[in-house]
Every structure is written in structure tokens, then in C-alpha cells.
Design a protein around this motif. Structure first.
Motif, PDB file in Angstrom:
ATOM      1  N   LEU A  52       0.739  -1.187   0.098  1.00 15.12           N
ATOM      2  CA  LEU A  52       0.043   0.003  -0.046  1.00 15.12           C
ATOM      3  C   LEU A  52       0.871   1.439   0.184  1.00 15.12           C
ATOM      4  O   LEU A  52       0.579   2.226  -0.753  1.00 15.12           O
ATOM      5  CB  LEU A  52      -0.835   0.136   1.189  1.00 15.12           C
ATOM      6  N   LYS A  53       2.077   1.219   0.864  1.00 16.08           N
ATOM      7  CA  LYS A  53       2.947   2.478   0.909  1.00 16.08           C
ATOM      8  C   LYS A  53       3.418   2.685  -0.428  1.00 16.08           C
ATOM      9  O   LYS A  53       3.641   3.840  -0.854  1.00 16.08           O
ATOM     10  CB  LYS A  53       3.759   2.278   2.039  1.00 16.08           C
ATOM     11  N   LEU A  54       3.898   1.536  -1.070  1.00 22.96           N
ATOM     12  CA  LEU A  54       4.692   1.762  -2.264  1.00 22.96           C
ATOM     13  C   LEU A  54       3.543   2.027  -3.489  1.00 22.96           C
ATOM     14  O   LEU A  54       3.991   3.063  -4.275  1.00 22.96           O
ATOM     15  CB  LEU A  54       5.197   0.244  -2.545  1.00 22.96           C
ATOM     16  N   THR A  55       2.395   1.489  -3.485  1.00 25.90           N
ATOM     17  CA  THR A  55       1.404   2.146  -4.252  1.00 25.90           C
ATOM     18  C   THR A  55       0.964   3.438  -4.515  1.00 25.90           C
ATOM     19  O   THR A  55       1.114   4.281  -5.082  1.00 25.90           O
ATOM     20  CB  THR A  55       0.124   1.132  -4.086  1.00 25.90           C
ATOM     21  N   LYS A  56       1.057   4.151  -3.069  1.00 26.07           N
ATOM     22  CA  LYS A  56       0.690   5.785  -2.712  1.00 26.07           C
ATOM     23  C   LYS A  56       1.913   6.373  -3.243  1.00 26.07           C
ATOM     24  O   LYS A  56       1.820   7.322  -3.883  1.00 26.07           O
ATOM     25  CB  LYS A  56       0.450   5.841  -1.304  1.00 26.07           C
ATOM     26  N   GLU A  57       2.964   5.732  -2.767  1.00 22.31           N
ATOM     27  CA  GLU A  57       4.387   6.629  -3.330  1.00 22.31           C
ATOM     28  C   GLU A  57       4.545   6.601  -4.810  1.00 22.31           C
ATOM     29  O   GLU A  57       4.614   7.836  -5.299  1.00 22.31           O
ATOM     30  CB  GLU A  57       5.746   5.893  -2.883  1.00 22.31           C
ATOM     31  N   ILE A  58       4.015   5.618  -5.612  1.00 19.47           N
ATOM     32  CA  ILE A  58       4.254   5.451  -6.928  1.00 19.47           C
ATOM     33  C   ILE A  58       3.157   6.480  -7.511  1.00 19.47           C
ATOM     34  O   ILE A  58       3.357   7.285  -8.538  1.00 19.47           O
ATOM     35  CB  ILE A  58       3.741   4.166  -7.441  1.00 19.47           C
ATOM     36  N   GLU A  59       1.924   6.536  -6.977  1.00 19.98           N
ATOM     37  CA  GLU A  59       1.014   7.398  -7.452  1.00 19.98           C
ATOM     38  C   GLU A  59       1.315   8.728  -7.125  1.00 19.98           C
ATOM     39  O   GLU A  59       1.045   9.790  -8.077  1.00 19.98           O
ATOM     40  CB  GLU A  59      -0.385   6.998  -6.744  1.00 19.98           C
ATOM     41  N   ASN A  60       1.826   8.993  -5.823  1.00 21.02           N
ATOM     42  CA  ASN A  60       2.463  10.488  -5.863  1.00 21.02           C
ATOM     43  C   ASN A  60       3.543  10.865  -6.808  1.00 21.02           C
ATOM     44  O   ASN A  60       3.494  11.909  -7.459  1.00 21.02           O
ATOM     45  CB  ASN A  60       2.898  10.438  -4.217  1.00 21.02           C
ATOM     46  N   THR A  61       4.263   9.985  -7.091  1.00 19.61           N
ATOM     47  CA  THR A  61       5.519  10.097  -8.074  1.00 19.61           C
ATOM     48  C   THR A  61       5.047  10.323  -9.386  1.00 19.61           C
ATOM     49  O   THR A  61       5.404  11.183 -10.139  1.00 19.61           O
ATOM     50  CB  THR A  61       6.398   8.882  -8.148  1.00 19.61           C
ATOM     51  N   ARG A  62       3.909   9.658  -9.866  1.00 20.73           N
ATOM     52  CA  ARG A  62       3.292   9.804 -11.042  1.00 20.73           C
ATOM     53  C   ARG A  62       2.490  11.318 -10.965  1.00 20.73           C
ATOM     54  O   ARG A  62       2.487  11.909 -12.212  1.00 20.73           O
ATOM     55  CB  ARG A  62       2.267   8.612 -11.399  1.00 20.73           C
ATOM     56  N   LYS A  63       1.908  11.433  -9.911  1.00 18.99           N
ATOM     57  CA  LYS A  63       1.054  13.112  -9.928  1.00 18.99           C
ATOM     58  C   LYS A  63       2.380  14.331 -10.151  1.00 18.99           C
ATOM     59  O   LYS A  63       2.222  14.907 -10.886  1.00 18.99           O
ATOM     60  CB  LYS A  63       0.443  13.121  -8.613  1.00 18.99           C
ATOM     61  N   GLU A  64       3.399  14.001  -9.471  1.00 20.72           N
ATOM     62  CA  GLU A  64       4.235  14.880  -9.478  1.00 20.72           C
ATOM     63  C   GLU A  64       5.015  15.001 -10.724  1.00 20.72           C
ATOM     64  O   GLU A  64       5.371  16.211 -11.339  1.00 20.72           O
ATOM     65  CB  GLU A  64       5.529  14.426  -8.471  1.00 20.72           C
ATOM     66  N   ILE A  65       5.161  13.707 -11.600  1.00 18.46           N
ATOM     67  CA  ILE A  65       5.646  13.707 -12.873  1.00 18.46           C
ATOM     68  C   ILE A  65       4.791  14.640 -14.085  1.00 18.46           C
ATOM     69  O   ILE A  65       5.129  15.289 -14.658  1.00 18.46           O
ATOM     70  CB  ILE A  65       6.046  12.350 -13.283  1.00 18.46           C
ATOM     71  N   LYS A  66       3.440  14.126 -13.625  1.00 19.72           N
ATOM     72  CA  LYS A  66       2.478  14.803 -14.692  1.00 19.72           C
ATOM     73  C   LYS A  66       2.429  16.426 -14.317  1.00 19.72           C
ATOM     74  O   LYS A  66       2.469  17.143 -15.347  1.00 19.72           O
ATOM     75  CB  LYS A  66       0.860  14.257 -14.287  1.00 19.72           C
ATOM     76  N   GLU A  67       2.647  16.877 -13.035  1.00 20.22           N
ATOM     77  CA  GLU A  67       2.517  18.310 -12.628  1.00 20.22           C
ATOM     78  C   GLU A  67       3.812  19.010 -13.449  1.00 20.22           C
ATOM     79  O   GLU A  67       3.744  19.906 -13.744  1.00 20.22           O
ATOM     80  CB  GLU A  67       2.543  18.467 -11.262  1.00 20.22           C
ATOM     81  N   LEU A  68       4.920  18.156 -13.000  1.00 20.11           N
ATOM     82  CA  LEU A  68       6.197  18.577 -13.896  1.00 20.11           C
ATOM     83  C   LEU A  68       6.131  18.879 -15.365  1.00 20.11           C
ATOM     84  O   LEU A  68       6.530  19.608 -15.701  1.00 20.11           O
ATOM     85  CB  LEU A  68       7.369  17.872 -13.253  1.00 20.11           C
ATOM     86  N   ASP A  69       5.604  17.793 -15.925  1.00 17.41           N
ATOM     87  CA  ASP A  69       5.454  17.752 -17.404  1.00 17.41           C
ATOM     88  C   ASP A  69       4.606  18.847 -17.914  1.00 17.41           C
ATOM     89  O   ASP A  69       4.901  19.434 -18.679  1.00 17.41           O
ATOM     90  CB  ASP A  69       4.920  16.579 -17.697  1.00 17.41           C
ATOM     91  N   LEU A  70       3.655  19.193 -17.075  1.00 24.56           N
ATOM     92  CA  LEU A  70       2.547  20.334 -17.353  1.00 24.56           C
ATOM     93  C   LEU A  70       3.242  21.568 -17.304  1.00 24.56           C
ATOM     94  O   LEU A  70       3.268  22.440 -18.267  1.00 24.56           O
ATOM     95  CB  LEU A  70       1.466  20.189 -16.731  1.00 24.56           C
ATOM     96  N   LYS A  71       3.986  21.828 -16.149  1.00 24.16           N
ATOM     97  CA  LYS A  71       4.773  22.790 -16.023  1.00 24.16           C
ATOM     98  C   LYS A  71       5.858  23.333 -17.058  1.00 24.16           C
ATOM     99  O   LYS A  71       6.002  24.189 -17.689  1.00 24.16           O
ATOM    100  CB  LYS A  71       5.249  22.960 -14.308  1.00 24.16           C
ATOM    101  N   LEU A  72       6.553  22.145 -17.423  1.00 25.15           N
ATOM    102  CA  LEU A  72       7.661  22.076 -18.534  1.00 25.15           C
ATOM    103  C   LEU A  72       6.971  22.603 -19.769  1.00 25.15           C
ATOM    104  O   LEU A  72       7.583  23.368 -20.702  1.00 25.15           O
ATOM    105  CB  LEU A  72       8.520  20.725 -18.397  1.00 25.15           C
TER     106      LEU A  72
END
Length: 174
Positions: free
Chosen positions: A86-106
Motif C-alpha cells: 500500500l505504501k509503495l502504491t501510494k508513493e508510486i501514485e504520488n510520484t506519477r502525480k508529481e511527474i504529470k505536474e512537472l510535465d505540465l509545468k515544463l
């Protein structure tokens, strides 16, 4: 320990891979059992059926306790693995969100830079066009001036040549 010639023969036979007859084997085993009994005469009295039964019960209880511990560990490990999953799944989801946000920002920054560069290029193009026109006007003016000067000097040269030819012709015909 006394030296037993049969035993020595048996050991030599084993070491040299020599085959023994069944009778020799039986005889050696019988001698060894006799020697064992003579060395440990009270061995039969040491372990009774009750001792064996008690030992079996103790071992059975230990096995049951060990099985319980294994089950508890299995349950604990399974629970911990689920928690980690569960922790890893949450971390992966958070990382994916951060990547999407960074992608949008870039992507946004790239678009902004593209717009800025396009404006700069247009401004430079306009500046260059203006400067080229100014240079063209100046060159045209200089060319006109040079042409006018050339015509003026050419006219003066022709006029002076005509006067010279006219005066030569006048003197020749007068």
C-alpha cells in the motif's frame, strides 16, 4: 581398546575396495556389537519407554509451538507486505502525480519560451528589414549622387572636347 585382527582386516578391505563375504560382514558386525555392549553395559537402563514417551511429547509440543510461531510470523509478514505494498502504491501514485505536474509545468514553460522566441525573431526580422531598407535608401542616394557627379563631369568633359574640336575645326577651316 584392544586390537582386533578381524576389524583391521575389515578396515583394510573397505579402504582397498575389497569385497567381503556375507559371513565375514556378519562376524565383524557381531564382534562390534559385543564390544559396544561391553564398553556400555548400563546403556539399556538409561532410556526407558517413559523417557522416550516424555521426550516425544516434549518434541511434539515444541513442533506445535514452532508451527504456531511460523503461522504467526507468516500472518505478520503477510500483513507487513500488504502495508508495504500500500505504501509503495501510494508513493508510486504520488510520484506519477508529481511527474504529470512537472510535465505540465515544463510544457507551459516551453510554450511561453516559444512565444517569446517567436516575438524576438519577428522583432529581429523587423529590425533587419528596417536596417536593410535604410541601407538601401542610403546606397540609392549615394549611387544617385555618384551618377549625378559622373554625368556632370561627363558633360563638362564633352563640352570641353566639343570646344576643343570646334576650335581645331575653326582654325583648320579659317
Amino acid at each position: 581398546m584392544s586390537t582386533n585382527p578381524k576389524r583391521e582386516h575389515f578396515i583394510k578391505a573397505i579402504l582397498s575396495n575389497e569385497k567381503l563375504t556375507e559371513e565375514e560382514k556378519s562376524e565383524i558386525i557381531s564382534d562390534m556389537m559385543d564390544e559396544f555392549r561391553s564398553n556400555y553395559p548400563n546403556l539399556e537402563h538409561h532410556a526407558t519407554k517413559q523417557d522416550v514417551t516424555e521426550t516425544e511429547l516434549k518434541l511434539t509440543k515444541e513442533i506445535e509451538n514452532t508451527r504456531k510461531e511460523i503461522k504467526e510470523l507468516d500472518v505478520k509478514l503477510t500483513r507487513e507486505m500488504k502495508e508495504l505494498d500500500l505504501k509503495l502504491t501510494k508513493e508510486i501514485e504520488n510520484t506519477r502525480k508529481e511527474i504529470k505536474e512537472l510535465d505540465l509545468k515544463l510544457t507551459k514553460e516551453i510554450k511561453e519560451l516559444d512565444v517569446k522566441l517567436t516575438k524576438e525573431i519577428k522583432n529581429l526580422d523587423l529590425k533587419l528589414s528596417k536596417e536593410i531598407k535604410e541601407v538601401e535608401v542610403r546606397l540609392t542616394e549615394k549611387i544617385e549622387k555618384i551618377r549625378n557627379d559622373t554625368l556632370k563631369w561627363t558633360f563638362m568633359f564633352w563640352v570641353s572636347q566639343m570646344l576643343a574640336i570646334g576650335s581645331i575645326l575653326y582654325k583648320v577651316f579659317s
